[in-house]
Motif scaffolding. Structure first.
Motif, short mmCIF file in Angstrom:
data_model
loop_
_atom_site.label_atom_id
_atom_site.label_comp_id
_atom_site.label_asym_id
_atom_site.label_seq_id
_atom_site.Cartn_x
_atom_site.Cartn_y
_atom_site.Cartn_z
N VAL A 69 -3.86 9.04 12.48
CA VAL A 69 -2.55 9.43 13.02
C VAL A 69 -1.71 8.25 13.48
N ASP A 70 -2.31 7.07 13.62
CA ASP A 70 -1.64 5.98 14.32
C ASP A 70 -1.04 4.92 13.41
N LEU A 71 -0.55 5.32 12.23
CA LEU A 71 0.04 4.37 11.27
C LEU A 71 1.51 4.72 11.06
N PRO A 72 2.41 4.24 11.91
CA PRO A 72 3.81 4.67 11.84
C PRO A 72 4.60 4.10 10.67
N PHE A 73 4.06 3.11 9.96
CA PHE A 73 4.81 2.49 8.87
C PHE A 73 4.15 2.73 7.51
N LEU A 74 3.49 3.85 7.40
CA LEU A 74 2.78 4.21 6.18
C LEU A 74 3.73 4.20 4.97
N PRO A 75 3.30 3.67 3.83
CA PRO A 75 4.18 3.61 2.65
C PRO A 75 4.57 4.99 2.14
N GLN A 76 5.79 5.11 1.70
CA GLN A 76 6.28 6.38 1.17
C GLN A 76 5.63 6.73 -0.17
N ASP A 77 5.11 5.72 -0.85
CA ASP A 77 4.48 5.98 -2.16
C ASP A 77 2.96 5.92 -2.07
N LEU A 78 2.41 6.12 -0.87
CA LEU A 78 0.97 6.00 -0.68
C LEU A 78 0.18 6.91 -1.62
N THR A 79 0.42 8.21 -1.55
CA THR A 79 -0.41 9.13 -2.33
C THR A 79 -0.20 8.95 -3.83
N GLN A 80 1.01 8.63 -4.22
CA GLN A 80 1.26 8.40 -5.64
C GLN A 80 0.41 7.26 -6.17
N ARG A 81 0.35 6.16 -5.42
CA ARG A 81 -0.42 5.01 -5.88
C ARG A 81 -1.93 5.25 -5.80
N LEU A 82 -2.35 5.99 -4.78
CA LEU A 82 -3.77 6.33 -4.70
C LEU A 82 -4.19 7.19 -5.89
#
Length: 210
Positions: free
Chosen positions: A105-118
């Motif tokens: 929960v503590d990652l406020p700057f998570l990439p917007q394309d995270l799941t796409q790249r994963l």
């Protein structure tokens, strides 16, 4: 390959790990820390809802404190504080999906394309996909195939609780995210009051805004 072997963001389930003990935050629950007028949990939900088909929260204790989120809350299947690996076991069991994306929960700057790249890197249903930035692995951010649930449960049964050790002992994929100059690490996490102050400064500079 069957459709279940390769995940897509459109069909992906996700779980936010919000059950940490917050020892370095003097007992303040990180999910409800304020950052720019919104809680860390609210920010994470906003970040992930556009990237996932389904989303839930993993947290122990009174689920009523999350009522305002109007989301499913799943406590660990095991008693005691067994760390993120127990949360991952719960996520894979309760979501009942072929692949589950798990993030703290503590990652406020998570990439917007995270799941796409994963998802693009997930080409083996026996290998999880995690992330690295600035040469550092972030094992709590990971796309997990449900096929690994029995192995995770066996490790917990044996008292092997360290997530990083588990990953090091098993084949896995890694996606590298670049830290842009003058910007926060995309996986900057808030563990201490000082980290929260730093995050607020980044927010004031225009990063992580909704």
């Amino acid at each position: 390959m069957t459709p279940d072997c390769v995940p897509s963001p459109e069909s992906l389930s996700g779980v936010i790990l919000a059950g940490g003990l917050s020892r370095r935050m003097a007992g303040r629950e990180k999910a409800f820390l304020d950052l720019g007028g919104a809680t860390l949990l609210a920010r994470m939900i906003e970040l992930l809802r556009g990237q996932l088909a389904a989303l839930a929260i993993n947290a122990n204790g009174d689920a009523g404190r999350f009522a305002a989120c109007n989301m499913r809350v799943m406590p660990d299947l095991r008693t005691g504080s067994m760390g993120p690996l127990a949360g991952i076991e719960t996520a894979l069991t309760c979501m009942a999906a072929p692949w589950v994306c798990v993030v703290p929960v503590d990652l406020p700057f998570l990439p917007q394309d995270l799941t796409q790249r994963l998802c693009l890197a997930a080409d083996d249903p026996a290998q999880p996909v995690t992330v690295v930035s600035a040469g550092r692995l972030h094992p709590t951010v990971c796309l997990w195939p449900r096929q690994l649930l029995p192995e995770i449960s066996l490790a917990l049964d044996a008292g092997r609780l360290a997530l990083g050790v588990w990953l090091a002992d098993h084949p896995h994929r890694v996606v590298e995210f670049i830290c842009r100059e003058g910007a926060p690490d995309p996986f900057f996490n808030i563990n201490t009051p000082e980290d929260l102050v730093t995050a607020r400064r980044w927010l004031e500079r225009g990063f992580g805004g909704s």
